[in-house]
Design an enzyme around this catalytic site. Structure first.
Site, short mmCIF file in Angstrom:
data_model
loop_
_atom_site.label_atom_id
_atom_site.label_comp_id
_atom_site.label_asym_id
_atom_site.label_seq_id
_atom_site.Cartn_x
_atom_site.Cartn_y
_atom_site.Cartn_z
CE LYS A 63 -8.59 4.48 -20.94
NZ LYS A 63 -8.68 4.56 -19.47
CE1 TYR A 81 -12.90 8.68 -18.85
CE2 TYR A 81 -12.15 9.14 -16.61
CZ TYR A 81 -12.47 8.11 -17.64
OH TYR A 81 -12.99 7.14 -17.05
CG ASP A 103 -5.42 13.01 -18.06
OD1 ASP A 103 -4.75 12.05 -18.73
OD2 ASP A 103 -6.64 12.52 -17.55
NE ARG A 119 -2.85 0.77 3.32
CZ ARG A 119 -1.90 1.46 4.35
NH1 ARG A 119 -1.51 2.77 4.11
NH2 ARG A 119 -1.59 1.11 5.65
N1 PLP Z 1 -7.91 10.21 -18.10
C1 PLP Z 1 -8.27 10.06 -19.28
C2 PLP Z 1 -8.07 10.96 -20.49
C3 PLP Z 1 -9.14 8.77 -19.60
O1 PLP Z 1 -9.42 8.57 -20.77
C4 PLP Z 1 -9.22 7.87 -18.63
C5 PLP Z 1 -10.06 6.72 -19.01
O2 PLP Z 1 -10.92 6.42 -19.63
C6 PLP Z 1 -8.86 8.15 -17.19
C7 PLP Z 1 -8.32 9.42 -17.01
C8 PLP Z 1 -9.30 7.24 -16.00
O3 PLP Z 1 -8.44 6.37 -16.20
P1 PLP Z 1 -8.80 4.75 -15.20
O4 PLP Z 1 -9.78 4.23 -16.19
O5 PLP Z 1 -7.36 4.09 -15.44
O6 PLP Z 1 -9.10 5.18 -13.98
#
Ligand code: PLP
Length: 384
Positions: free
Chosen positions: A201, A104, A176, A50
């Protein structure tokens, strides 16, 4: 461990790897152990999954930091764990956040549905309009939050302007970077304080884990780690092992996807059935000059609108034979989805229309199949 590797391709393979290798193992072994014996029994020497300080996490931290030219990195249980833990580290009751208006869905929901319960406020701003950042700035604003390439319209905000604005106002800039990956854009080198990833991703790239990462200055990452230790969003060693393995091929995967997506975008732009293609690599795209200046490639994500609207889009999806119909992105398989029915279904139709997310919009994550075969398949599906 500390050897400086110059190029991203070399860093992907060698940065952060144990030196010497553990028992000579070329591949980093999986350390599936929750806790470790402590030498002196001091709490600060404690190694525990953790706390994200066991061998599979530590190797990833060094590699991720090296990839984006940063001091430190931290892996998390998912992209959302990276995002929520970061925001809750730097924002407390009474604080305010500026956030790009096309985030997102999960991040958008966290702000709109959960922030109030923490006493945190926010304002959405247009990433292309510096006046909107200035207008919404408050004395209690602590950070500005954006995405490198937005979903599903693939917009590229004035990223240089945002980093500069944050510095001049002494607030944190958080981005992000999931869609671009460090292959195409390195936020820290471009003035951002913190870069976040859904490693689910492109970073992993094989549709088999969820994971996340935070990359940036050591003091900032240290504060996020302290919060993560309490919130508990740590990455399991087996998932860390898979992410590490996936990352080794990141550069070759993303470069292929850059080229393939550009070819597909050009093909679609020339088709009479298509009303609009959203891809920053196209000369016709509003952000093309900006993307060309900032990015080393335009990415593997594109979206396009069919002239026949939602019905035509559904028919088109059903007629394709190679792409899988699934949300998510950044994997070896080409994926197609209709954002109005999936990622953005939670948004009202009016809000979607206002942002340009029409019912006939198709989002495509280009995989590693032969570009020629993908184009053939899309072509036949458009005329079915
Ligand atoms: N940021 C973006 C641009 C995303 O497309 C996603 C998920 O689709 C996330 C964050 C969230 O990621 P996770 O599904 O790994 O929690």
């Amino acid at each position: 461990m500390d050897r400086a590797f110059r190029r991203l391709e070399t860093k992907l393979i060698h940065a952060g790897e144990p030196d010497p290798r553990i028992l000579g193992a070329v591949a980093m072994p999986i350390f599936q152990s929750a806790m470790y014996e402590t030498a002196g029994g001091d709490y600060h020497d404690l190694q525990y999954i953790r706390l994200n300080n066991t061998p599979n996490s530590v190797v990833l931290h060094a590699k991720l930091a090296a990839l984006e030219g940063a001091e430190a990195a931290l892996v998390t249980a998912s992209g959302m764990a990276a995002i929520t833990t970061t925001l809750l580290t730097f924002l407390s009751a009474g604080d305010h956040l500026l956030a790009q208006d096309t985030l997102y869905g999960g991040t958008h929901d966290f702000l709109t549905r959960d922030f109030a319960s923490f006493g945190i406020s926010f304002d959405f701003v247009d990433g292309n309009d510096p006046k909107s950042w200035e207008a919404r700035l408050r004395p209690e604003t602590k950070a500005i939050y954006v995405e490198t390439i937005t979903n599903p319209l693939m917009q590229v905000a004035d990223l240089e302007g945002i980093a500069h604005f944050a510095r001049s106002k002494e607030i944190l800039s958080i981005i992000d970077n999931t869609f671009a990956t460090p292959v195409n854009f390195r936020p820290i080198e471009n003035g951002f304080d913190l870069s976040l990833h859904s490693c689910t991703k492109y970073m992993n790239g094989h549709s088999d884990i969820v994971a996340g990462a935070v990359i940036g200055r050591r003091d900032l990452v240290g504060r996020i780690k302290h919060k993560l230790d309490h919130l508990g969003g740590s990455l399991d060693p087996h998932a860390a092992f898979l992410l590490h393995r996936g990352m080794k091929t990141l550069a070759v995967r993303v470069r292929h996807q850059n080229e393939s997506a550009l070819e597909i975008a050009r093909f679609l732009e020339g088709r009479p059935e298509i009303a609009r293609v959203n891809y920053p690599g196209l000369e016709s795209n509003y952000a093309h000059a900006r993307a060309r200046k900032l990015f080393e490639g335009f990415g593997g994500m594109l979206s396009y609108e069919l002239k026949g609207g939602a019905d035509a889009a559904k028919k088109f999806l059903a007629a394709t034979t190679l792409p899988l119909k699934a949300p998510s992105l950044g994997s070896v398989e080409t994926l197609l989805t209709l954002p109005a029915l999936t990622s953005h279904a939670g948004m009202s139709r009016e809000d979607r229309q206002r942002l340009g997310i029409t019912d006939g919009l198709v989002r495509m994550s280009v995989g590693l199949e032969a570009t020629e075969e993908l184009i053939e398949d899309l072509g036949q599906a458009l005329t079915t």
